[in-house]
Scaffold this active site. Sequence first.
Site, PDB file in Angstrom:
ATOM      1  CD  GLU A  66     -27.997  39.282 -12.747  1.00  0.00           C
ATOM      2  OE1 GLU A  66     -27.797  40.034 -11.775  1.00  0.00           O
ATOM      3  OE2 GLU A  66     -28.230  38.057 -12.637  1.00  0.00           O
ATOM      4  CG  ASP A 118     -19.668  47.743 -23.395  1.00  0.00           C
ATOM      5  OD1 ASP A 118     -20.856  47.484 -23.133  1.00  0.00           O
ATOM      6  OD2 ASP A 118     -19.254  48.889 -23.639  1.00  0.00           O
ATOM      7  CG  ASP A 140     -21.778  53.140 -11.594  1.00  0.00           C
ATOM      8  OD1 ASP A 140     -22.296  54.225 -11.247  1.00  0.00           O
ATOM      9  OD2 ASP A 140     -20.563  52.891 -11.441  1.00  0.00           O
ATOM     10  CE  LYS A 144     -18.258  63.513 -10.049  1.00  0.00           C
ATOM     11  NZ  LYS A 144     -16.785  63.628 -10.107  1.00  0.00           N
ATOM     12  CG  ASP A 176     -29.997  51.862  -4.292  1.00  0.00           C
ATOM     13  OD1 ASP A 176     -29.490  51.788  -5.436  1.00  0.00           O
ATOM     14  OD2 ASP A 176     -29.311  52.007  -3.263  1.00  0.00           O
ATOM     15  CB  THR A 214     -28.510  40.908  -4.531  1.00  0.00           C
ATOM     16  OG1 THR A 214     -28.857  42.305  -4.573  1.00  0.00           O
ATOM     17  CG2 THR A 214     -29.141  40.195  -5.720  1.00  0.00           C
ATOM     18  NE  ARG A 215     -22.421  39.987  -0.448  1.00  0.00           N
ATOM     19  CZ  ARG A 215     -21.275  39.437  -0.836  1.00  0.00           C
ATOM     20  NH1 ARG A 215     -20.183  40.171  -0.910  1.00  0.00           N
ATOM     21  NH2 ARG A 215     -21.229  38.167  -1.177  1.00  0.00           N
ATOM     22  CE1 TYR A 216     -25.160  48.959  -4.342  1.00  0.00           C
ATOM     23  CE2 TYR A 216     -27.526  48.866  -4.743  1.00  0.00           C
ATOM     24  CZ  TYR A 216     -26.350  49.589  -4.644  1.00  0.00           C
ATOM     25  OH  TYR A 216     -26.377  50.953  -4.827  1.00  0.00           O
TER      26      TYR A 216
END
Length: 249
Positions: A66, A118, A140, A144, A176, A214-216
């Site tokens: 993951e 990374d 993420d 931009k 999302d 998940t929480r997100y």
Amino acid sequence: MTSGGPSPEPAGRVLYGRRKGRRLRPAQRRALEEVVPRIRIPSLPEDRPVDPCGLFDRPVREVWMEIGFGAGEHLLAQAAANPDVGLIGCDPYLAGAARLARGLTEDAAGRVRVWQDDARILIGRLPEASLSRVFILFPDPWPKARHHKRRMVSPPVLAGLARIMRGGAELRVATDDPGYLLWSLDCLQRAEDFVWTARAPSDWRAPPQDWPETRYARKARAAGRRSVYLRYLRAVPAGAPPVGIERAE
């Protein structure tokens, strides 16, 4: 697909995003100091490959990874539901590693390892056809334009994943963010090594049954943002064994 999509860029070794956030609570700090060192994958010389099966305390049937495990909810749920699978979580965020460590059972601690750097570095160190599943959940979006090269779903990363994933292995991507969704679809549809499994809108509008929320994801739903769940399979190279079939020694 949309025209003028992302073009391949070199997979750099620069880590974007944060390592530290709010001050850790005492229990989280203890987990970070006492548990995380037990499950951390150490930094290795660049010329030394990583044997994923050798990272764990006991034999495992498959190895999953993951990328960006956040607070560790999904990784913990997958570890609990798949007792014969070894899981590697990649995330530099210290608080996330602490939360993951606090939730580990003793059994899961033997089958979960974390890479606090990374993810692209580890991808480059893993051997060919060594992973059976990869998750990139709500990465993420780097909205931009000048930051698009930092996006985890990208041609260089997908090329690296194609190398280390077995034929038939599954790549799951969730987001999302509408812009990131279009970007991801463009990258994935251009990647000849991956095949989209979707046959109907319901295939990407709802998560798989074994995909814990998940929480997100809950926060996104509460805010009115619709999550999309993409499932791709690594195309089976000619002459290569698919997932679940070991190579003969």
